[in-house]
Structure formats: structure tokens, C-alpha cells
Write an enzyme that holds these catalytic residues in place. Structure first.
Site, mmCIF file in Angstrom:
data_model
loop_
_atom_site.group_PDB
_atom_site.id
_atom_site.type_symbol
_atom_site.label_atom_id
_atom_site.label_comp_id
_atom_site.label_asym_id
_atom_site.label_seq_id
_atom_site.Cartn_x
_atom_site.Cartn_y
_atom_site.Cartn_z
ATOM 1 N N GLU A 86 0.820 -1.223 0.000
ATOM 2 C CA GLU A 86 0.000 0.000 0.000
ATOM 3 C C GLU A 86 0.852 1.271 0.000
ATOM 4 O OE1 GLU A 86 -3.356 -0.008 2.673
ATOM 5 O OE2 GLU A 86 -3.992 -1.990 2.012
HETATM 6 C C1 LIG Z 1 3.395 -9.598 0.724
HETATM 7 C C2 LIG Z 1 2.980 -8.650 -0.340
HETATM 8 C C3 LIG Z 1 1.639 -8.527 -0.671
HETATM 9 C C4 LIG Z 1 1.252 -7.703 -1.739
HETATM 10 N N1 LIG Z 1 -0.065 -7.703 -2.154
HETATM 11 C C5 LIG Z 1 -0.369 -7.064 -3.320
HETATM 12 C C6 LIG Z 1 -1.680 -7.206 -3.911
HETATM 13 O O1 LIG Z 1 -2.553 -7.864 -3.355
HETATM 14 N N2 LIG Z 1 -1.907 -6.597 -5.094
HETATM 15 C C7 LIG Z 1 -0.960 -5.851 -5.739
HETATM 16 O O2 LIG Z 1 -1.230 -5.345 -6.817
HETATM 17 N N3 LIG Z 1 0.277 -5.682 -5.190
HETATM 18 C C8 LIG Z 1 0.592 -6.279 -4.022
HETATM 19 N N4 LIG Z 1 1.857 -6.137 -3.483
HETATM 20 C C9 LIG Z 1 2.824 -5.282 -4.155
HETATM 21 C C10 LIG Z 1 3.232 -4.057 -3.360
HETATM 22 O O3 LIG Z 1 2.245 -3.077 -3.450
HETATM 23 C C11 LIG Z 1 4.580 -3.631 -3.928
HETATM 24 O O4 LIG Z 1 5.518 -4.540 -3.402
HETATM 25 C C12 LIG Z 1 4.954 -2.228 -3.606
HETATM 26 O O5 LIG Z 1 4.179 -1.370 -4.393
HETATM 27 C C13 LIG Z 1 6.433 -1.921 -3.827
HETATM 28 O O6 LIG Z 1 6.883 -2.379 -5.068
HETATM 29 P P1 LIG Z 1 8.238 -3.252 -5.145
HETATM 30 O O7 LIG Z 1 8.158 -4.309 -4.122
HETATM 31 O O8 LIG Z 1 8.414 -3.668 -6.549
HETATM 32 O O9 LIG Z 1 9.375 -2.254 -4.706
HETATM 33 P P2 LIG Z 1 10.083 -1.130 -5.601
HETATM 34 O O10 LIG Z 1 9.057 -0.289 -6.264
HETATM 35 O O11 LIG Z 1 11.118 -1.756 -6.442
HETATM 36 O O12 LIG Z 1 10.758 -0.241 -4.464
HETATM 37 C C14 LIG Z 1 11.980 -0.603 -3.833
HETATM 38 C C15 LIG Z 1 12.337 0.496 -2.840
HETATM 39 O O13 LIG Z 1 12.519 1.731 -3.524
HETATM 40 C C16 LIG Z 1 11.746 2.750 -2.891
HETATM 41 N N5 LIG Z 1 11.352 3.720 -3.922
HETATM 42 C C17 LIG Z 1 10.758 3.502 -5.108
HETATM 43 N N6 LIG Z 1 10.560 4.663 -5.748
HETATM 44 C C18 LIG Z 1 11.030 5.643 -4.940
HETATM 45 C C19 LIG Z 1 11.111 7.069 -5.016
HETATM 46 N N7 LIG Z 1 10.669 7.755 -6.047
HETATM 47 N N8 LIG Z 1 11.666 7.729 -3.980
HETATM 48 C C20 LIG Z 1 12.138 7.078 -2.916
HETATM 49 N N9 LIG Z 1 12.084 5.752 -2.790
HETATM 50 C C21 LIG Z 1 11.543 5.039 -3.782
HETATM 51 C C22 LIG Z 1 10.572 2.034 -2.264
HETATM 52 O O14 LIG Z 1 10.063 2.782 -1.182
HETATM 53 C C23 LIG Z 1 11.240 0.744 -1.804
HETATM 54 O O15 LIG Z 1 11.847 0.974 -0.566
HETATM 55 C C24 LIG Z 1 2.233 -6.929 -2.402
HETATM 56 C C25 LIG Z 1 3.565 -7.014 -2.020
HETATM 57 C C26 LIG Z 1 3.951 -7.866 -1.021
HETATM 58 C C27 LIG Z 1 5.411 -7.980 -0.685
#
Ligand SMILES: Cc1cc2nc3c(=O)[nH]c(=O)nc-3n(C[C@H](O)[C@H](O)[C@H](O)COP(=O)(O)OP(=O)(O)OC[C@H]3O[C@@H](n4cnc5c(N)ncnc54)[C@H](O)[C@@H]3O)c2cc1C
Length: 755
Positions: free
Chosen positions: A440
Site C-alpha cells: 500500500e
Molecule cells: C506480501 C505482499 C503482498 C502484496 N499484495 C499485493 C496485492 O494484493 N496486489 C498488488 O497489486 N500488489 C501487491 N503487493 C505489491 C506491493 O504493493 C509492492 O511490493 C509495492 O508497491 C512496492 O513495489 P516493489 O516491491 O516492486 O518495490 P520497488 O518499487 O522496487 O521499491 C523498492 C524500494 O525503492 C523505494 N522507492 C521507489 N521509488 C522511490 C522514489 N521515487 N523515492 C524514494 N524511494 C523510492 C521504495 O520505497 C522501496 O523501498 C504486495 C507485495 C507484497 C510484498
């Protein structure tokens, strides 16, 4: 037209408007939708530098209805009693009776109106249920929270066609359908609007007829409940190369509901997130044909998916994760406090050592403050708000404070909370922290970009008006609107600068505050902090202009200030709503000192890092004319707060109201409750024995003490029982070697990784 312009508009405002247009950072359509989503509420008061305390204090006290309370005391209590997180983690899933109970009792349809067969609960109740279940098992809480938030049910309620609502909502309410919602793709995580998943409008065969529809191709991951879902909410970008819908090629992000038994839907494999047992996994599909009426809201809603999601997120982010974080902090307060009373080292309860008092006080302060913010923010949804900035604040701080509270609680328990097993009531929740931090809106991104970034535009009294004025098609209308907003802005900024300087110079004694005894000075302190924030934020934004978007660290620190202002407002509101019990004042004082100290530190960091030094010097004079005099909670205050967690009292019960408690000797937390009471009695009796003869050491010789008439037979028996149960709760689990090497929850190495 030009004749109707004033001299100021022509000669002063026009050049400023031209410059403003040049420095305004480019804002994409998806960013615009994200910024515009939701409503502003108390955050706008804080941003204006003139918080109207009467408005906050007059806000109705958050309260559940009698029916909601009965559900909490009935089915929720029963469900919690059925949950054993250790078993759930070993099994890798909720046991079947738990799944059945969740479905039968309507947990999956808490937000669905009664007219559609759901429970029709308020946002406050929804949050309350998640909090209580989370205090027992994070996996069960996630299973309950997902169908009720940011998923198919909410999207259908807001945007579904009558037919979609009539068909799906009753089925979702009764658990006949299990939903999931898939937005995230391997290439698109935080930058979710960049999803490569695509649908192409075309004609195709559906149930024996030729209908207009879409061929959709997707590859999603991390999708909660996907492995067991019967309907898949899917976000993809829709294209119309043959112009079957309109002249546009790229229609935009579109949301559809796809039954998972549709040919071509690949779903069922699982991820293994943070050792938690909730269902989560990937899904793929290639050129899967679905009819137009699978689109949520029907064909009229094509291309509106991003805005729909942002609107849901604005409210939804205020519920699930804040509830999870608050429940965890309360749980830590209750059980780390109990353990610190029970556990002795160096002849003393560890809770009496100053080093332990500090983390205990932090846990207590966070539990009090988070509950205050959870309640008020959830209740604001029930009064029609969708506070996008406040919900981001709550999501970020509830999960970060949950992380800190759990770290503190683990430290306080030492090895007792490190060795996993059925006796360990902390480790499962500790492991779940990264999930809460990441979903989220990942926390670093939320802090760096969203809280102040969105807050500045949405909550500032004039910034959005200025930006909107630059987009007006008529140049004279644009100039007039910009002139009006700009000069109101300049007036308000000047007023904030002067008022901030005056109040900081006079220690806030003339600042506005309601007349509420012990907490009146806290209102004054907060008022001064809000005025100072208003002044600093305005000048920082004016100095950096479009560069602000790239200065994430400055944005994050200003976001922290806004967050502290909000969280502390909630604390004061809660204290008054609770009837101002003087025994709880230490929690309020701890939060107050901690908030004002953090605000001072973050403002100082902003000024140290502001590139335009003369502006930083001016702001330093305004914000700290007499230096930085705010101090963090003192050792004495930390001791006062910690002591509230070390003894049974109405205050301790109030602090932890809302989490699941039991007193069963067969349950790890139930035994802790019994041991805590026993330890209190043990301490009383030992005190009595010591008082009978100063320096007496031989506490173990109970028969002699009875014989001497120092304690009664009954007291000796109570002491023996207390020592036994205290001993019992200090123990950790051990296992036969083969029990660990054959753990059911240990997955086999996936075939691809084994190669
Ligand atoms: C257990 C689990 C359940 C989930 N359930 C769902 C679901 O039901 N449906 C769904 O659609 N998604 C779901 N997700 C996805 C979740 O919303 C994403 O994991 C999340 O949006 C972050 O994306 P990412 O993991 O690819 O991290 P990334 O986007 O790769 O981010 C990596 C890091 O970079 C940071 N970052 C990225 N951009 C910036 C910026 N501009 N400035 C500063 N920092 C930045 C982030 O804060 C993070 O710390 C789930 C994820 C998990 C792990």
C-alpha cells in the site's frame, strides 16, 4: 479584456506568472489523479498555520454501534480463539475450520452494505476487527483485510454497474467468491502506473457469441489471495488500435473482474512472503479474451482505472495497515510490560532498569498515540472524508512505529522472543513487519514523495489554486485567478512568518489554546509548531520551486513535521474524548515532548540542508530565535510511562483495549496474563517478608516463614504457585532435531532455483 486588468496584474503578476509556469515541474496525468484523489480535512488546518482547535475538539467521539460491539465480542472473539499463529505458520495456511468460520460469519463482506448481504460495518469497526485479529495472527488479519480493502468489493460498491453489484456483492459477502486484486507487475512496483500489462479491444467468441471485448495479457506478482481466488481484479492498460470504441489509441489504465476459471488465466502458485502463511502469489495470462462487461463499471469506465484506484487508496490506506500497526504496538505494550515485570536479572525485575524503561516508554507512548490516530482517522471516513494525506501519514507511521515497538519488545524479551515455537507470541508478528512496510505504498516512497509532496499541493490554502490558474485557457482569466491566489498566499505567508517569529520569541505563551487545564500548554506548543511549519514550508517551496520534487530528503523531513502535528492533534483529542483521566497524562506528555522534539530536529535538518543559505538563516531566526529549547522525553517521564506498563491498572487496560486477550493456561498469551498477576502477588508477598525483617534473604524457606507467622499458609501456597507459573513463562521451546528438519512450512526449493 486587457483593459479590465489592474496595474498590479499587468506589471507585477504577469512576469511572476510567466516565471511560475517555467519552474512548475511537469505533472503527468497519473500524478494529477493521485494528487486530486480524496479530500482534505484537519491536514488543511495544520498546513494553514492556523489550526482551529474548536473544530477538532468538536469532532464527534469515535464510537462503535451496539451491533458492531456485539460482533467484536462475539464472532471476532471466537475467531481469535481459533487462531494459533504457530500452527498457521507451520501449516502454511489457515486451517479449514478457520477459513469456513471467516466465510460463514461474513468477515469477507464487512464493508458490503446489508442490502447486498454484507455486514455493513463502519470504517471504524472494520479497522477494529482487523486490529483485534492482527493481535492474534497477522496471516489471518491479512486474509480478512484484503477482501475488505482496495479490492473488488470496494471497487464494485463505488463504480460497479447495478448488474455487477447485484451478482458479485452478495457472493463476496457470503464468501462464495474469494477476491484478489492484481496491480503490481515485475517491472512496475512503486511506479504502478507504468504497468506493461495490456488489453487490446477486439471482437471475439464468448459463450458461443461474437461480442466486443479485449484480449488481455498480464504478468503480475505478489498478489494477496491470488492462489485461492475465484475472481481476479486486474489492472491493465487498454489500447484500441482499430478504434472500435473511440478515436483514441491508448485508452489508459482499465480495471476488470475476471473469474479465475476463465480459459487462459494462470493462477495458483504461491510466494512465501516473510515466512507468513497468508495466500499470495503470481498470475499470468496471454491474449485472454474477456467481454467488455467484465470491466468494473462497464464500458463507460474504460481508461478510468487509475483514478478509481487512487480514490480507493485515499480512504483504504487509513484502515488496514494502521490497524495492524496499532494492534502490534498495543500487544507489545501489554506483553513486553508483563515480561519486564516477571523477568528478573541481577535480583531485580528487568523493567526497573533505566535501560529497559526507555524502550518500554517508547512502546507505551506509541501504543497510546497510534490508537488515538487510528480511531480518529477511521472515524473521519465514517463522516464522509477520504483523507488521502492523513491516510498516508497513518500508513507510514503506524507501520514504522510497529517496527520500532516490535524491535523494542524483542530486545526486552531477549532470547525468549528469538527462539521460535508455540510459546513465542512475538516472532510471527515481528517477521510480518516488512510486509506492512512495503505494501500500500512502500514506506520510503510514502515518506519521501507523498506525505509532504501531496500534502503541499492538496492541503496548502493557495498552492493548488495557483497551479490550477496556470492551466486556465483564457490568458486574462488565468492572470486574474493567479493574481488573487498569489496575493492571498503572500498575505498568509507573511502573516505566518511574523506570527511564527513572535510566538517562538515568547515561548508560545500568547498562542491560541482551549482552556483545558494540564493539556492547555500542549495545545499552545502544537499551535506554535503549526505556525512555524506553515512559515518554513512556504519559504522552502518558494525557494526551491520545481526543484522541490527532486529534493526528497527535504520533502521527507517536512512530511515528518506535518505527521507529528497530526499525530499529536489526535493524542490531545483522544485524551479529551476519554474524559481526561489524569492517570493517562504521562502517555500524553510523552507524546507531546517526543512530537515537539522531532519537529524541532526535522526543521533544523531542513534549514541545514536548504541550498539558498540566506533564506535558511532568515528561517532559523524565525523558527529558533532563542535557540532549540525543546527536549525529548526525560528519564523521569520515561520511568513514569514505563511504570504504567509494569503494574495492573485501568490505565494499562485502557491502553490495550482492542487487542485479543484471554486467560487460558494452555495459551501462550493467556499464561502470560496469569503469570503477570502471579508476579504482582509474588512481589507483594516478598515485600511483606522483607519488611518483616530488613535484610532477610531466606525467601525460599516458606515453611519457616509460615511458622514465624510472617505469611499465612495460603500466602505461602500463592508464592509457590506464582514461582511455578513465572518459571513456566520464562521457558522457550525446544524440538527433537527431526521435528525441525521436517517442518511442514519449509517449502521445497522451486524447480527453477534448484537447477
Ligand atoms: C506480501 C505482499 C503482498 C502484496 N499484495 C499485493 C496485492 O494484493 N496486489 C498488488 O497489486 N500488489 C501487491 N503487493 C505489491 C506491493 O504493493 C509492492 O511490493 C509495492 O508497491 C512496492 O513495489 P516493489 O516491491 O516492486 O518495490 P520497488 O518499487 O522496487 O521499491 C523498492 C524500494 O525503492 C523505494 N522507492 C521507489 N521509488 C522511490 C522514489 N521515487 N523515492 C524514494 N524511494 C523510492 C521504495 O520505497 C522501496 O523501498 C504486495 C507485495 C507484497 C510484498
Amino acid at each position: 479584456m486587457t483593459a479590465s486588468l489592474t496595474w498590479r496584474q499587468r506589471h507585477l503578476t504577469r512576469p511572476i506568472l510567466n516565471w511560475y509556469r517555467k519552474v512548475l515541474p511537469p505533472i503527468s496525468a497519473t500524478e494529477r489523479d493521485a494528487i486530486a484523489a480524496g479530500t482534505v480535512w484537519w491536514d488543511a488546518d495544520l498546513f494553514s498555520g492556523k489550526p482551529d482547535w474548536a473544530k477538532l475538539r468538536g469532532y464527534p467521539k469515535p464510537q462503535l454501534t451496539a451491533d458492531e460491539q456485539a460482533f467484536l465480542d462475539g464472532p471476532v472473539q471466537t475467531l481469535c480463539g481459533m487462531l494459533d499463529d504457530w500452527d498457521i505458520r507451520r501449516l502454511g495456511d489457515l486451517p479449514e475450520p478457520v477459513w469456513s468460520y471467516i466465510r460463514e460469519q461474513g468477515f469477507m463482506g464487512m464493508i458490503i452494505p446489508k442490502a447486498h448481504g454484507g455486514l455493513g460495518f463502519s470504517a471504524l469497526m472494520h479497522s477494529q476487527v482487523v486490529m483485534k485479529v492482527a493481535s492474534r495472527s497477522p496471516a489471518a488479519a491479512v486474509t480478512v483485510m484484503v477482501p475488505n480493502s482496495l479490492g473488488p468489493a470496494e471497487l464494485l460498491m463505488r463504480y460497479g454497474t447495478d448488474e455487477q453489484r447485484g451478482y458479485y456483492l452478495p457472493r463476496l459477502a457470503k464468501g462464495q467468491e474469494i477476491p484478489c486484486f492484481a496491480l503490481t507487475a515485475p517491472e512496475a512496483g512503486s511506479d504502478a502506473a507504468s504497468i506493461p500489462d495490456r488489453g487490446v479491444v477486439c471482437y471475439g467468441e464468448f459463450k458461443g457469441s461474437r461480442v466486443l471485448g479485449m484480449k488481455v495479457t498480464w504478468n503480475k506478482r505478489y498478489i494477496t489471495l491470488a492462489p485461492v481466488a475465484t475472481i481476479l481484479g486486474l489492472a491493465f492498460r487498454l489500447y484500441d488500435p482499430e478504434h472500435l470504441l473511440s478515436e483514441k489509441d491508448d485508452i489508459g489504465i482499465t480495471l476488470a473482474l475476471v473469474p479465475t476459471n476463465t480459459p487462459g488465466v494462470e493462477i495458483g502458485r504461491r510466494h512465501f512472503p516473510a515466512g507468513q502463511a497468508f495466500q499470495n502469489g503470481p498470475t499470468q495470462g496471454r491474449d485472454v479474451f474477456i467481454p467488455m462487461d467484465y470491466i468494473i463499471g462497464g464500458q463507460d469506465r474504460v481508461g478510468q482505472g487509475w483514478r478509481m484506484l487512487m480514490d480507493c487508496l485515499a480512504a483504504g490506506r487509513a484502515i488496514s495497515l494502521p490497524a495492524l500497526g496499532t494492534g502490534a504496538a498495543m500487544f507489545c505494550a501489554r506483553f513486553a510490560g508483563a515480561y519486564a515485570r516477571i523477568r528478573r536479572q541481577f535480583g531485580l525485575a528487568i523493567g526497573r532498569f533505566e535501560g529497559i524503561e526507555t524502550p518500554l516508554a517508547r512502546i507505551g507512548g506509541y501504543a497510546y498515540g497510534l490508537e488515538a490516530a487510528r480511531r480518529l482517522t477511521a472515524a473521519s471516513l465514517d463522516h464522509g472524508e477520504q483523507p488521502s494525506v492523513l491516510s498516508a501519514i497513518l500508513k507510514y507511521h503506524a507501520t514504522e512505529r510497529m517496527r520500532t515497538a516490535l524491535n523494542d519488545a524483542l530486545d526486552i524479551h531477549g532470547g525468549r522472543a528469538i527462539c521460535d515455537g508455540p510459546r513465542n507470541y512475538l516472532f510471527g508478528t515481528y517477521m510480518s513487519v516488512p510486509v506492512a512496510i512495503t505494501v500500500e505504498g512502500a514506506n520510503i516512497l510514502t515518506r519521501s514523495l507523498i506525505i509532504f509532496g501531496q500534502g503541499a499541493i492538496r492541503c496548502h490554502p493557495y498552492l493548488l489554486k495557483e497551479m490550477e490558474a496556470t492551466n486556465l485557457p483564457d490568458p486574462d482569466e488565468a492572470l486574474k485567478a493567479f493574481d488573487k491566489a498569489l496575493f492571498a498566499h503572500v498575505y498568509s505567508a507573511t502573516s505566518n512568518v511574523l506570527r511564527a517569529f513572535w510566538h517562538n520569541l515568547t515561548f508560545g505563551v500568547f498562542a491560541s489554546s482551549p482552556n483545558v487545564g494540564a493539556i492547555a500548554p500542549m495545545y499552545r506548543g502544537l499551535h506554535v509548531a503549526a505556525v512555524t511549519f506553515g512559515a518554513v514550508a512556504d519559504l522552502v517551496m518558494a525557494t526551491l520551486g520545481g526543484e522541490m520534487k527532486r529534493r526528497e530528503n527535504l520533502s521527507a523531513r517536512l512530511g515528518d513535521v506535518l505527521s507529528e502535528l497530526y499525530l499529536m492533534s489526535c493524542v490531545l483529542k483522544r485524551f479529551e474524548d476519554d474524559g481526561m483521566p489524569k492517570e493517562d497524562l504521562a502517555f500524553v506528555e510523552w507524546n507531546h515532548r517526543s512530537a515537539l522534539y522531532t519537529i524541532q530536529t526535522r526543521l533544523d535538518e531542513v534549514l541545514k540542508n536548504l541550498p539558498m543559505r540566506p533564506v535558511a538563516w532568515l528561517l532559523r531566526l524565525i523558527a529558533f530565535p532563542l535557540g532549540r529549547h525543546r527536549r525529548p522525553p526525560s528519564d523521569v517521564l520515561s520511568r513514569d510511562v514505563a511504570r504504567l506498563l509494569l503494574s495492573p491498572s485501568a490505565t494499562r487496560d485502557r491502553l490495550t483495549t482492542g487487542i485479543y486477550l484471554n486467560r487460558g493456561a494452555n495459551d501462550a498469551t493467556g499464561r502470560m496474563e496469569l503469570a503477570f498477576e502471579a508476579a504482582v502477588e509474588r512481589d507483594r508477598l516478598e515485600e511483606k517478608i522483607r519488611a518483616s525483617k530488613p535484610g532477610r534473604k531466606a525467601l525460599a524457606d516458606l515453611p519457616a516463614l509460615v511458622k514465624e507467622g510472617i505469611i499465612t499458609e495460603a500466602e505461602a501456597a500463592a508464592l509457590t504457585d506464582a514461582n511455578a507459573i513465572v518459571r513456566e513463562v520464562i521457558d522457550v521451546d525446544d524440538f527433537a532435531p527431526e521435528e525441525l528438519t521436517q517442518r511442514a512450512a519449509s517449502p521445497h526449493r522451486p524447480a527453477a532455483a534448484a537447477e
